[in-house]
Design a protein around this motif. Structure first.
Motif, PDB file in Angstrom:
ATOM      1  N   GLN A  96       0.829  -1.202   0.000  1.00 15.68           N
ATOM      2  CA  GLN A  96       0.000   0.000   0.000  1.00 15.68           C
ATOM      3  C   GLN A  96       0.871   1.263   0.000  1.00 15.68           C
ATOM      4  O   GLN A  96       0.653   2.191  -0.765  1.00 15.68           O
ATOM      5  CB  GLN A  96      -0.879  -0.046   1.258  1.00 15.68           C
ATOM      6  CG  GLN A  96      -2.041   0.891   1.277  1.00 15.68           C
ATOM      7  CD  GLN A  96      -3.119   0.433   0.309  1.00 15.68           C
ATOM      8  OE1 GLN A  96      -3.280  -0.748   0.065  1.00 15.68           O
ATOM      9  NE2 GLN A  96      -3.825   1.389  -0.240  1.00 15.68           N
ATOM     10  N   ALA A 148     -10.257  -7.883  -3.734  1.00 16.72           N
ATOM     11  CA  ALA A 148     -11.669  -8.279  -3.692  1.00 16.72           C
ATOM     12  C   ALA A 148     -12.294  -8.300  -5.089  1.00 16.72           C
ATOM     13  O   ALA A 148     -13.388  -8.815  -5.288  1.00 16.72           O
ATOM     14  CB  ALA A 148     -12.430  -7.305  -2.792  1.00 16.72           C
ATOM     15  N   ASP A 149     -11.589  -7.745  -6.051  1.00 17.87           N
ATOM     16  CA  ASP A 149     -12.095  -7.674  -7.426  1.00 17.87           C
ATOM     17  C   ASP A 149     -12.005  -9.050  -8.088  1.00 17.87           C
ATOM     18  O   ASP A 149     -11.018  -9.754  -7.950  1.00 17.87           O
ATOM     19  CB  ASP A 149     -11.220  -6.654  -8.185  1.00 17.87           C
ATOM     20  CG  ASP A 149     -11.871  -6.219  -9.486  1.00 17.87           C
ATOM     21  OD1 ASP A 149     -12.319  -7.106 -10.229  1.00 17.87           O
ATOM     22  OD2 ASP A 149     -11.925  -5.000  -9.731  1.00 17.87           O
ATOM     23  N   ASN A 170      -5.606   0.396  -4.781  1.00 18.59           N
ATOM     24  CA  ASN A 170      -5.626   0.096  -3.352  1.00 18.59           C
ATOM     25  C   ASN A 170      -5.326  -1.396  -3.188  1.00 18.59           C
ATOM     26  O   ASN A 170      -6.080  -2.240  -3.675  1.00 18.59           O
ATOM     27  CB  ASN A 170      -7.002   0.445  -2.772  1.00 18.59           C
ATOM     28  CG  ASN A 170      -7.084   0.133  -1.297  1.00 18.59           C
ATOM     29  OD1 ASN A 170      -6.829  -1.000  -0.869  1.00 18.59           O
ATOM     30  ND2 ASN A 170      -7.436   1.130  -0.512  1.00 18.59           N
ATOM     31  N   GLU A 176      -8.275  -3.449  -1.604  1.00 14.87           N
ATOM     32  CA  GLU A 176      -9.519  -3.513  -2.381  1.00 14.87           C
ATOM     33  C   GLU A 176      -9.356  -4.301  -3.669  1.00 14.87           C
ATOM     34  O   GLU A 176     -10.258  -5.019  -4.097  1.00 14.87           O
ATOM     35  CB  GLU A 176     -10.008  -2.095  -2.692  1.00 14.87           C
ATOM     36  CG  GLU A 176     -10.644  -1.420  -1.480  1.00 14.87           C
ATOM     37  CD  GLU A 176     -10.836   0.076  -1.697  1.00 14.87           C
ATOM     38  OE1 GLU A 176     -10.749   0.532  -2.858  1.00 14.87           O
ATOM     39  OE2 GLU A 176     -11.049   0.785  -0.689  1.00 14.87           O
TER      40      GLU A 176
END
Lengths: 283, 255
Positions: free
Chosen positions: A196, A255-256, A249, A252
């Motif tokens: 990150q 999660a895609d 990110n 995140e």
């Protein structure tokens, strides 16, 4: 996209008027590396050709012992290729080095304070003490460790040490950052945080990066392109573009569903190489 | 539980100073109670009187000065030469191959055994004693320094090379700080050995020094003067060790 790359940040000097992506910053052609005594050599790297555009983030992904670190070290001038050429194209009008390396853990000097470690590259270039401390401080702030300037590396956690390592490479303002599995020794959570952090820092000024890793998810999260390597002798097997928009990110993205598909796709490319590498290690 | 507010480091130092003082107090008491024979083991107060007399006559200062001079000079020469050779051996395979067997052969020889040889080479004065001390420290420091250089993590050299370290900075920013801790641990051992060797040489071939004071007093059965010598050499050892420790603390603050 292109304009973004020129904006902001840490003395990024773009080639005047020329489209950035057309300019290859890293150019490796037909690299080959042999190790060992004559007659008993093993081939670590074979026919490795790669061009990395200015401002591009490229990962070298492969099983352990596939020569990805060797390729990086040849570019860093820490090893010489047995044949082939490796070049880093310099921008003009700067005295900063062509490349800076971010090493695996334990590359900070335990006897230098954190700020002296960050300023190490400047010191080696003969920058006076006060100036190099002044120049190093913003980079220590950039990685969120300003308060630890006068600590010693032994007093920091593994994640903090790698932040310092990152700052040390950035202060040098190189044309290219070469990263050799910098987060490999960190635990899963710290790894995520560091990815990150790296995204945040990198997306500000988009230095050209070549990043060695053996973690598929890490390669996807960070890279514009992923170079998948074969087991030894290491060759380039496949180059995959990662089209996730930036800024990214790290959490995140995972999660895609496209992330999952891509990582499965890469795993299928990589699986037989990993098995080959294992067989080699056992044999 | 009552806890001392003194910081641990200071407390450690107080203990270091207090423990010999405590020993002296117990000793005096035992002597006064007649539990030991004062002719052979005089009380600290008797020794104190003897010390005062030796101080007044100027003898003590001469002896302590002579020992201190030989120790300091021999120790410094041995340390500097040992670091230099050890670094050369650590950094250069050829030098290492050439000198390693020599060092390995000479190291186990008790330096006192070759003291006559040293007297032939450096004379019967200070020279041979300084040489004996220097050799003791030199060999130990050489071996320690070489080991230290060889055990520096290769990754640090990669970093130095990657950041284009000039040769001089390779020494000042990498090699020397990396080997300092192991050099200091060698010097601590070297100090003890050096004192043994020095006192022994002063026993057998000297007209001055704490070793001479001890031995000549023994021959005349002046036991209290002998004890003055023993205590002086002990205090000298403690002081030297404390100086080393302080130096180490300042030079390796990251430890």
């Amino acid at each position: 996209m292109r304009d973004d790359r020129q904006k902001g940040g840490l003395d990024f000097v773009a080639g005047k008027g020329r489209p950035l992506t057309d300019e290859a910053t890293i150019e490796a052609t037909g690299l080959r590396k042999l190790f060992g005594m004559p007659g008993h050599e093993t081939i670590a790297l074979e026919d490795f050709s790669l061009a990395v555009a200015k401002g591009e983030f490229v990962s070298l992904l492969g099983p352990s012992g596939c020569g990805k670190t060797t390729a990086l070290r040849i570019l860093a001038d820490l090893e010489t290729a047995s044949s082939g050429t490796a070049r880093i194209h310099r921008r003009k009008g700067t005295d900063s080095p062509s490349n800076s390396m971010v090493f695996q853990e334990h590359s900070l000097f335990p006897w230098l304070s954190v700020i002296d470690n960050v300023a190490y590259g400047l010191e080696m270039r003969g920058v006076a003490k006060q100036e190099r401390l002044d120049r190093a401080r913003p980079f220590l702030e950039m990685v969120g460790l300003a308060k630890f300037a006068n600590h010693y590396p032994g007093q920091l956690s593994g994640g903090m040490r790698q932040r310092v390592s990152l700052a040390r490479a950035y202060v040098n303002d190189p044309d290219v950052l070469l990263m050799d599995e910098p987060f490999a020794a960190l635990d899963a959570q710290n790894k995520l945080i560091m990815q990150q952090e790296l995204l945040r820092i990198w997306e500000k000024d988009r230095k050209t990066v070549l990043f060695v890793t053996h973690a598929i998810d890490e390669a996807i999260v960070l890279s514009d392109r992923i170079v998948v390597m074969t087991a030894a002798p290491g060759r380039i097997k496949r180059i995959i573009s990662v089209d996730f928009p930036r800024p990214r990110n790290a959490a995140e993205m995972r999660a895609d569903s496209r992330f999952g598909n891509l990582s499965l796709d890469i795993w299928r490319t990589l699986e037989e190489e990993v098995l080959t590498a294992r067989a080699q290690a056992d044999g | 539980m009552a806890r001392s507010l003194t910081p641990p480091v200071a407390r450690e130092r107080i203990v270091t100073i207090l423990s010999p003082v405590l020993l002296l107090v117990v000793w005096e008491l035992v002597g006064r109670l007649g539990m030991i024979d004062a002719r052979f083991i005089p009380m600290p107060s008797t020794i104190l009187v003897a010390t005062w007399e030796l101080l007044k006559s100027g003898e003590l200062l001469t002896h302590v000065g002579a020992t201190l001079y030989r120790l300091a000079l021999g120790f410094s020469i041995g340390t500097v030469a040992g670091i230099a050779l050890g670094m050369a051996m650590g950094l250069n395979r050829l030098i290492r191959a050439a000198i390693d067997p020599l060092v390995a052969a000479i190291y186990p020889i008790p330096k006192i055994a070759i003291f006559p040889l040293l007297m032939l080479a450096f004379g019967i004065g200070d020279g041979s004693k300084i040489a004996a001390v220097a050799m003791t420290v030199f060999l130990l420091t050489t071996i320690n320094t070489m080991t230290g250089v060889l055990s520096i993590d290769k990754a640090y050299f990669d970093v130095a090379r990657s950041f284009r370290s000039p040769r001089r900075k390779l020494y000042t920013r990498l090699i020397i700080p990396a080997i300092l801790p192991i050099i200091f641990s060698g010097l601590r051992i070297g100090l003890g050995l050096a004192l043994v060797v020095l006192v022994a040489t002063e026993f057998v071939a000297s007209r001055s020094g704490i070793g001479y004071l001890i031995w000549s007093s023994w021959e005349l059965l002046l036991v209290d003067r002998m004890f003055v010598g023993i205590i002086c050499i002990t205090v000298l050892g403690i002081c030297f060790a404390a100086i080393l420790k302080e130096l180490e603390r300042r030079l390796t603050p990251w430890r």
